[in-house]
Design an enzyme around this catalytic site. Structure first.
Site, PDB file in Angstrom:
ATOM      1  N   HIS A  44       0.807  -1.219   0.000  1.00 34.47           N
ATOM      2  CA  HIS A  44       0.000   0.000   0.000  1.00 34.47           C
ATOM      3  C   HIS A  44       0.840   1.268   0.000  1.00 34.47           C
ATOM      4  O   HIS A  44       0.324   2.354   0.248  1.00 34.47           O
ATOM      5  CB  HIS A  44      -0.968  -0.002   1.193  1.00 34.47           C
ATOM      6  CG  HIS A  44      -1.903  -1.160   1.162  1.00 34.47           C
ATOM      7  ND1 HIS A  44      -1.694  -2.295   1.912  1.00 34.47           N
ATOM      8  CD2 HIS A  44      -3.035  -1.381   0.450  1.00 34.47           C
ATOM      9  CE1 HIS A  44      -2.661  -3.170   1.659  1.00 34.47           C
ATOM     10  NE2 HIS A  44      -3.494  -2.639   0.780  1.00 34.47           N
ATOM     11  N   GLY A  45       2.143   1.159  -0.215  1.00 37.90           N
ATOM     12  CA  GLY A  45       2.980   2.330  -0.414  1.00 37.90           C
ATOM     13  C   GLY A  45       3.501   3.016   0.835  1.00 37.90           C
ATOM     14  O   GLY A  45       3.922   4.170   0.754  1.00 37.90           O
TER      15      GLY A  45
END
Length: 194
Positions: free
Chosen positions: A159-160
């Site tokens: 999810h970064g």
């Protein structure tokens, strides 16, 4: 004249016509014995139940992990395993230490300094669990050539979430920094985690 039922022959004990026992010590002995046997029985039943709550041998074997850090060069990191979770051990360069110390900890989502995340006198060794605090993915950045993200630490591809060189969350959805487990240096080249 004396009645026949009140006479007692020599060597015969008198009869008692009420409900009392002639010798109360026997009843006490039986009651104490029964309670003692019940206590032993309860102990025999309870001991295996209590013992079943102890950790198994395989769990106890995983309770600590030794990591040899002698081969880790400055700027390198290794992946190990601690309690079936990934463990990152990084030897920070002086530049990475300066980069981590130049950030105002109060401005971070989870404020911690590099000194709070490392051992005194060993600030170049960063030991963290390799589990993203968002949803539990394993971040990149510990392996050779892996994406370290925009802050030079770790990057979670799920999810970064991006972590800096001190393993602190800098961007993305992760709520907290990478967890630092309990660890000690047993000597200059060995870390005992757990």
């Amino acid at each position: 004249m004396a009645s026949a039922e009140n006479t007692v022959s020599p060597g015969e004990s008198p009869r008692v016509h009420d409900d009392t026992v002639a010798d109360p010590r026997r009843r006490d002995y039986l009651a104490i014995g029964a309670v003692a046997w019940a206590g032993v029985g309860a102990g025999v039943i309870a001991l295996p139940l209590i013992n079943s709550m102890n950790p198994s041998a395989d769990v106890l074997a995983l309770s600590t992990t030794e990591v040899d850090v002698s081969a880790i060069q400055p700027g390198q990191a290794i992946k190990a395993s601690f309690r079936k979770q990934p463990l990152f051990v990084r030897n920070l360069t002086p530049e990475e230490i300066n980069q981590a110390n130049s950030v105002d900890a109060a401005s971070l989502r989870d404020p911690q300094t590099l000194a709070e995340r490392t051992k005194e006198g060993k600030t170049n060794w960063l030991v963290t669990l390799g589990v993203c605090t968002h949803l539990g993915c394993v971040p990149l950045g510990a392996g050779e050539g892996e994406n370290k993200g925009p802050f030079g630490g770790y990057f979670c591809p799920c999810h970064g979430s991006a972590y800096d060189t001190a393993g602190r969350i800098r961007s993305g959805p992760a709520p907290t920094n990478l967890a630092v487990p309990d660890y000690e240096f047993s000597n200059d080249t060995t870390i005992v985690v757990g």
